[in-house]
Motif scaffolding. Structure first.
Motif, PDB file in Angstrom:
ATOM      1  N   GLY A 406       0.620  -1.220   0.034  1.00 14.50           N
ATOM      2  CA  GLY A 406       0.119   0.046  -0.232  1.00 14.50           C
ATOM      3  C   GLY A 406       0.807   1.323   0.088  1.00 14.50           C
ATOM      4  O   GLY A 406       2.063   1.219  -0.070  1.00 14.50           O
ATOM      5  N   VAL A 407       0.370   2.368   0.234  1.00 16.12           N
ATOM      6  CA  VAL A 407       0.870   3.713   0.212  1.00 16.12           C
ATOM      7  C   VAL A 407       0.594   4.473   1.438  1.00 16.12           C
ATOM      8  O   VAL A 407      -0.644   4.466   1.869  1.00 16.12           O
ATOM      9  N   PRO A 408       1.445   5.350   1.739  1.00 14.56           N
ATOM     10  CA  PRO A 408       1.348   6.003   2.973  1.00 14.56           C
ATOM     11  C   PRO A 408       0.512   7.217   3.057  1.00 14.56           C
ATOM     12  O   PRO A 408       0.878   8.022   1.941  1.00 14.56           O
ATOM     13  N   ILE A 409      -0.352   7.389   3.707  1.00 13.01           N
ATOM     14  CA  ILE A 409      -1.469   8.332   3.398  1.00 13.01           C
ATOM     15  C   ILE A 409      -0.986   9.539   4.378  1.00 13.01           C
ATOM     16  O   ILE A 409      -1.045   9.384   5.369  1.00 13.01           O
ATOM     17  N   SER A 410      -0.980  10.759   3.874  1.00 14.17           N
ATOM     18  CA  SER A 410      -0.559  12.067   4.351  1.00 14.17           C
ATOM     19  C   SER A 410      -1.863  12.930   4.714  1.00 14.17           C
ATOM     20  O   SER A 410      -1.933  13.574   5.597  1.00 14.17           O
ATOM     21  N   ALA A 411      -2.920  12.652   3.929  1.00 11.66           N
ATOM     22  CA  ALA A 411      -4.306  13.348   4.092  1.00 11.66           C
ATOM     23  C   ALA A 411      -5.397  12.770   3.642  1.00 11.66           C
ATOM     24  O   ALA A 411      -5.283  11.958   2.659  1.00 11.66           O
ATOM     25  N   ILE A 412      -6.434  12.950   4.470  1.00 13.62           N
ATOM     26  CA  ILE A 412      -7.607  12.330   4.269  1.00 13.62           C
ATOM     27  C   ILE A 412      -8.809  13.300   3.932  1.00 13.62           C
ATOM     28  O   ILE A 412      -8.839  14.306   4.686  1.00 13.62           O
ATOM     29  N   PHE A 413      -9.441  13.429   3.054  1.00  7.89           N
ATOM     30  CA  PHE A 413     -10.536  14.412   2.708  1.00  7.89           C
ATOM     31  C   PHE A 413     -11.800  13.641   2.776  1.00  7.89           C
ATOM     32  O   PHE A 413     -12.225  12.507   2.368  1.00  7.89           O
ATOM     33  N   PHE A 414     -12.830  14.491   3.630  1.00 10.34           N
ATOM     34  CA  PHE A 414     -14.167  13.929   3.294  1.00 10.34           C
ATOM     35  C   PHE A 414     -15.026  15.206   2.760  1.00 10.34           C
ATOM     36  O   PHE A 414     -14.542  16.150   2.826  1.00 10.34           O
ATOM     37  N   GLY A 415     -15.897  14.778   2.057  1.00 17.41           N
ATOM     38  CA  GLY A 415     -16.506  15.681   1.209  1.00 17.41           C
ATOM     39  C   GLY A 415     -18.135  15.292   0.793  1.00 17.41           C
ATOM     40  O   GLY A 415     -18.361  14.013   0.892  1.00 17.41           O
ATOM     41  N   GLY A 416     -18.956  16.086   0.721  1.00 21.43           N
ATOM     42  CA  GLY A 416     -20.065  15.884   0.214  1.00 21.43           C
ATOM     43  C   GLY A 416     -20.634  17.018  -1.018  1.00 21.43           C
ATOM     44  O   GLY A 416     -19.712  17.660  -1.339  1.00 21.43           O
ATOM     45  N   ARG A 417     -22.001  16.719  -0.941  1.00 22.10           N
ATOM     46  CA  ARG A 417     -22.573  17.785  -2.210  1.00 22.10           C
ATOM     47  C   ARG A 417     -23.659  18.656  -1.180  1.00 22.10           C
ATOM     48  O   ARG A 417     -24.535  18.121  -0.957  1.00 22.10           O
ATOM     49  N   ARG A 418     -23.054  19.929  -0.906  1.00 18.61           N
ATOM     50  CA  ARG A 418     -24.041  20.851  -0.229  1.00 18.61           C
ATOM     51  C   ARG A 418     -23.864  22.290  -0.980  1.00 18.61           C
ATOM     52  O   ARG A 418     -22.886  22.936  -1.025  1.00 18.61           O
ATOM     53  N   ALA A 419     -25.200  22.698  -1.101  1.00 21.96           N
ATOM     54  CA  ALA A 419     -25.351  23.783  -2.022  1.00 21.96           C
ATOM     55  C   ALA A 419     -24.954  24.908  -0.876  1.00 21.96           C
ATOM     56  O   ALA A 419     -24.684  26.426  -1.275  1.00 21.96           O
ATOM     57  N   THR A 420     -24.990  24.993   0.583  1.00 21.72           N
ATOM     58  CA  THR A 420     -24.641  25.625   1.400  1.00 21.72           C
ATOM     59  C   THR A 420     -23.777  25.609   2.554  1.00 21.72           C
ATOM     60  O   THR A 420     -23.500  24.281   2.537  1.00 21.72           O
ATOM     61  N   THR A 421     -23.357  26.145   3.473  1.00 20.74           N
ATOM     62  CA  THR A 421     -23.018  25.984   4.851  1.00 20.74           C
ATOM     63  C   THR A 421     -21.433  25.534   4.754  1.00 20.74           C
ATOM     64  O   THR A 421     -20.587  26.073   5.375  1.00 20.74           O
ATOM     65  N   ILE A 422     -21.039  24.538   4.180  1.00 21.23           N
ATOM     66  CA  ILE A 422     -19.823  23.967   3.806  1.00 21.23           C
ATOM     67  C   ILE A 422     -18.779  24.554   3.093  1.00 21.23           C
ATOM     68  O   ILE A 422     -18.977  24.738   1.807  1.00 21.23           O
ATOM     69  N   PRO A 423     -17.798  25.345   3.871  1.00 21.47           N
ATOM     70  CA  PRO A 423     -16.742  25.862   2.844  1.00 21.47           C
ATOM     71  C   PRO A 423     -16.247  24.860   2.013  1.00 21.47           C
ATOM     72  O   PRO A 423     -15.747  23.710   2.145  1.00 21.47           O
ATOM     73  N   LEU A 424     -15.378  25.614   0.886  1.00 24.17           N
ATOM     74  CA  LEU A 424     -14.635  24.802  -0.132  1.00 24.17           C
ATOM     75  C   LEU A 424     -13.766  23.878   0.702  1.00 24.17           C
ATOM     76  O   LEU A 424     -13.524  22.763   0.296  1.00 24.17           O
ATOM     77  N   VAL A 425     -13.235  24.281   1.611  1.00 25.16           N
ATOM     78  CA  VAL A 425     -12.080  23.428   2.337  1.00 25.16           C
ATOM     79  C   VAL A 425     -11.928  23.914   3.970  1.00 25.16           C
ATOM     80  O   VAL A 425     -11.785  25.065   4.222  1.00 25.16           O
ATOM     81  N   THR A 426     -12.038  22.797   4.752  1.00 21.44           N
ATOM     82  CA  THR A 426     -11.616  23.138   6.107  1.00 21.44           C
ATOM     83  C   THR A 426     -10.672  22.229   6.654  1.00 21.44           C
ATOM     84  O   THR A 426     -10.716  20.846   6.424  1.00 21.44           O
ATOM     85  N   GLU A 427      -9.627  22.555   7.560  1.00 20.43           N
ATOM     86  CA  GLU A 427      -8.739  21.548   8.014  1.00 20.43           C
ATOM     87  C   GLU A 427      -9.192  21.347   9.315  1.00 20.43           C
ATOM     88  O   GLU A 427      -9.246  22.207  10.156  1.00 20.43           O
ATOM     89  N   SER A 428      -9.032  20.217   9.877  1.00 21.02           N
ATOM     90  CA  SER A 428      -9.542  19.750  11.015  1.00 21.02           C
ATOM     91  C   SER A 428      -8.505  20.065  12.194  1.00 21.02           C
ATOM     92  O   SER A 428      -7.351  20.171  11.662  1.00 21.02           O
ATOM     93  N   ARG A 429      -8.699  20.312  13.499  1.00 18.75           N
ATOM     94  CA  ARG A 429      -7.766  20.631  14.593  1.00 18.75           C
ATOM     95  C   ARG A 429      -6.928  19.319  14.757  1.00 18.75           C
ATOM     96  O   ARG A 429      -5.732  19.520  15.014  1.00 18.75           O
ATOM     97  N   ASP A 430      -7.370  18.000  14.518  1.00 18.18           N
ATOM     98  CA  ASP A 430      -6.596  16.943  14.999  1.00 18.18           C
ATOM     99  C   ASP A 430      -7.611  15.679  14.491  1.00 18.18           C
ATOM    100  O   ASP A 430      -8.681  16.102  13.760  1.00 18.18           O
ATOM    101  N   TRP A 431      -7.196  14.420  14.522  1.00 25.25           N
ATOM    102  CA  TRP A 431      -7.886  13.215  14.235  1.00 25.25           C
ATOM    103  C   TRP A 431      -9.245  13.442  14.802  1.00 25.25           C
ATOM    104  O   TRP A 431     -10.193  12.983  13.954  1.00 25.25           O
ATOM    105  N   GLN A 432      -9.392  13.537  16.042  1.00 25.28           N
ATOM    106  CA  GLN A 432     -10.757  13.249  16.653  1.00 25.28           C
ATOM    107  C   GLN A 432     -11.561  14.499  15.970  1.00 25.28           C
ATOM    108  O   GLN A 432     -12.834  14.158  15.747  1.00 25.28           O
ATOM    109  N   HIS A 433     -11.066  15.696  15.908  1.00 21.32           N
ATOM    110  CA  HIS A 433     -12.028  16.695  15.217  1.00 21.32           C
ATOM    111  C   HIS A 433     -12.331  16.168  13.923  1.00 21.32           C
ATOM    112  O   HIS A 433     -13.534  16.303  13.284  1.00 21.32           O
TER     113      HIS A 433
END
Ligand code: SAT
Ligand code: MN
Length: 603
Positions: A406-433
């Motif tokens: 396998g390959v070592p993962i540096s970043a995980i992205f979560f995303g959905g299809r939302r017309a409002t509210t959710i900004p283009l990109v947000t970085e979490s504070r840590d794994w739990q967040h």
């Protein structure tokens, strides 16, 4: 009792006693005319595609070598979530997000459905391996099916046939996966182009690691190595063994300094995973290569990092909207042929067409087998129509795409299809967040599942239809992995939304290749190089923290796509509370604390 003799049953190419007994048992129950062990050879492909052409299921494409067009029964076009069951021994282990039935009750119902269900048909036994054949512990399965369409699709989507069977020895563990179209043929009865049954069940038995599917020939319901094994059953294995089976693409991003990063990203079905996996960056010097477009299995390596493997061998991508602008690499991959197209439209000169691929010809055959012209009111291709094509022939596959490490993962992205509210990109504070972001992910529904489209629903980690156990336990598993690991070595988690809209409903962010600008920002955050503002929901870039060089889009739109709007987020809180209430007492304390912190920060 004398054993039934069914042609082909005698000549099994294995000494695996448990497998032989199961094949015998299924054959006796389903009564096929013959039993054939799939070997995965070119000869088998040629024989079965010809059989499908003769039956009218496949039309060979004149314009694409070794490729075929199929149109399904209009009732059998997508996954059937209402008919999908997690039959754990205890109901609470299935949880509020899954349908449940007692395993013995389900088996009793389905055994009656299976009785004689393969009459007049051939029963195929398909040994397969999800993930690399040379893995330390190859992940084996056997699908029994009465569908030639399934056999040839499995040729593309999995490592199967003799090369998989060679790994079974006499007693290797494997996942038995039984599939029937549920459409037996009486002697002399003419077959239909797309046999299936009105009654459908897609059942999973997590404790015994079994899959029983009945009544549908559609990909996600019938290619049982995919969602059923690699997500629903594998998520249970992953919980028990301390790894993750996720609905994620895997890509390799190389910077102008020639440093490689691997990113895994979870989006619900039909929200652009394949497009992101094969993205062509619009920013100079950056390169994307593909490792997978749908599923990632992630295990901790000896160095404490999380390594991802794609269990699949092909792409089963949504066709409409795919063209040389949105996904040139997918277009080049299918142009090489060796592909199957289901529920797209057929051109008069023997090629495929769908909405979004370019100008419509004057005449087409629609996915419903009807004449279609640009004046027609109906779509020519079903919105969930699919291409099925080998990864092997993708020009931008990363060379390490089938490395068993396998390959070592540096970043995980979560995303959905939302017309409002959710900004283009947000970085979490840590794994739990980040886990909180994933657990509360929301998206508008798409045509990938039967049901109404465009309705906002919670889709945790884009796994709502694929978690094989209680969603609360699944969240806890994410939380626990984070606590066990070395925080510095864990991937950074980001939340993205390419689909935010302006007042007039236009998309604020251009998407597709321009998403490379967001990938770049994420990598620069990991390297400690890019700026961000801290907001109650995490770290968000200002427009000037993104590389916008050469981007043809109004700056006001970009700013609006990035905006954190406290009012919109306050309105989100009751929805998250409702969601946690639905999951019930198993919502991890860590996530309840995250919600409390967010509420407090929002004031
Ligand atoms: O329909 S499939 O399950 O095969 C693909 C998907 O929905 O992601
Ligand atoms: Mn998917």
């Amino acid at each position: 009792m004398t054993a039934v003799t069914i042609p082909g049953l005698e000549h099994a190419p294995t000494n695996h006693a448990r497998l032989l007994a199961w094949v015998q048992e299924v054959a006796e129950l389903t009564c096929p005319d013959e039993v054939v062990w799939a070997d995965g050879s070119q000869g088998e492909w040629d024989r079965l595609t010809k059989k499908l052409v003769d039956a009218g299921t496949f039309v060979p494409l004149k314009k694409k070598q070794n490729s075929f067009w199929a149109a399904s029964d209009p009732s059998d076009v997508a996954r059937v979530e209402e008919r999908t069951y997690i039959c754990s021994v205890r109901e609470e282990d299935s949880g509020a997000t899954n349908n449940w039935m007692d395993p013995s009750e389900m088996k009793a119902i389905m055994t009656e459905l299976y009785r004689g269900c393969m009459r007049g048909r051939t029963m195929y036994v398909i040994p397969f391996c999800m993930g690399p054949l040379d893995a330390e512990k190859p992940m084996l399965g056997v699908e029994i099916t009465d569908s030639e369409y399934v056999v040839v699709s499995m040729h593309i989507m999995t490592r199967m046939g003799n090369k998989a069977l060679a790994l079974f020895g006499e007693d290797a563990d494997y996942v038995p996966a039984l599939h029937s179209l549920g459409a037996p043929l009486e002697p002399g009865q003419q077959d239909v182009q797309w046999p299936c049954n009105e009654t459908k069940y897609i059942s999973h038995f997590p404790e015994s690691r079994e899959i029983w599917s009945f009544g549908s020939g559609y990909g996600g319901n019938a290619l049982l190595g995919k969602k059923c094994y690699s997500l629903r059953i594998a998520s249970v294995m992953a919980r028990d063994e301390g790894w993750l089976a996720e609905h994620m693409l895997i890509l390799k991003l190389t910077s102008p300094e020639n440093k490689a990063y691997y990113i895994a990203a979870a989006f619900p079905s039909a929200c652009g995973k394949t497009n992101l996996a094969m993205l062509e960056p619009t920013i100079p010097g950056w390169k994307v290569e593909t490792l997978g477009d749908d599923i990632a299995w992630m295990r901790f390596g000896e160095d404490g990092r999380l390594y991802a493997v794609n269990p699949e061998n092909g792409f089963f991508g949504v066709a409409p909207g795919t063209d040389y602008h949105t996904n040139p690499n997918a277009m080049r991959t299918i142009a090489k042929g060796n592909s199957l197209f289901t529920n797209v439209a057929l051109t008069d000169d023997g090629d495929i067409w769908w909405e979004g691929i370019g100008d419509a010809p004057a005449h087409l055959t629609s996915w419903k087998h009807q004449d279609w012209t640009p004046d027609s009111e109906e779509l020519a291709a079903h919105p969930n129509s699919r291409y099925c094509t080998p990864i092997e022939q993708c020009d931008i596959k990363a060379p390490e795409w089938d490395d068993p490490k396998g390959v070592p993962i540096s970043a995980i992205f979560f995303g959905g299809r939302r017309a409002t509210t959710i900004p283009l990109v947000t970085e979490s504070r840590d794994w739990q967040h980040g886990t909180y972001m994933g657990a509360t992910l929301s998206s508008e529904t798409t045509a990938a599942a039967v049901g109404k489209t465009g309705v906002v629903r919670r889709d945790p980690m884009a796994m709502l239809p694929f978690i094989g156990y209680n969603a609360g336990d699944y969240f806890q598993h994410w939380v626990d992995l984070g606590k066990r690991a070395d925080a510095d070595k864990l991937p950074k988690i980001f939340y993205v939304n390419w689909f935010r809209r302006g007042d007039d409903k236009r998309f604020l962010w251009p998407g597709f290749g321009e998403n490379s600008r967001v990938l770049k920002w994420a990598i620069e955050r990991i390297e400690g190089k890019a700026a961000a503002v801290e907001t109650p929901i995490g770290y968000v870039p200002t427009a000037d923290a993104l590389d916008l060089e050469g981007l043809d889009a109004p700056i006001e739109d970009i700013e609006a796509s990035l905006a954190f709007d406290a009012d919109e987020w306050r309105a989100e809180i009751p929805l998250v509370e409702e969601w946690f209430a639905k999951i019930g007492e198993k919502v991890p304390t860590t996530l309840r604390d995250q919600l409390a912190t967010l509420k407090q920060r929002l004031g």
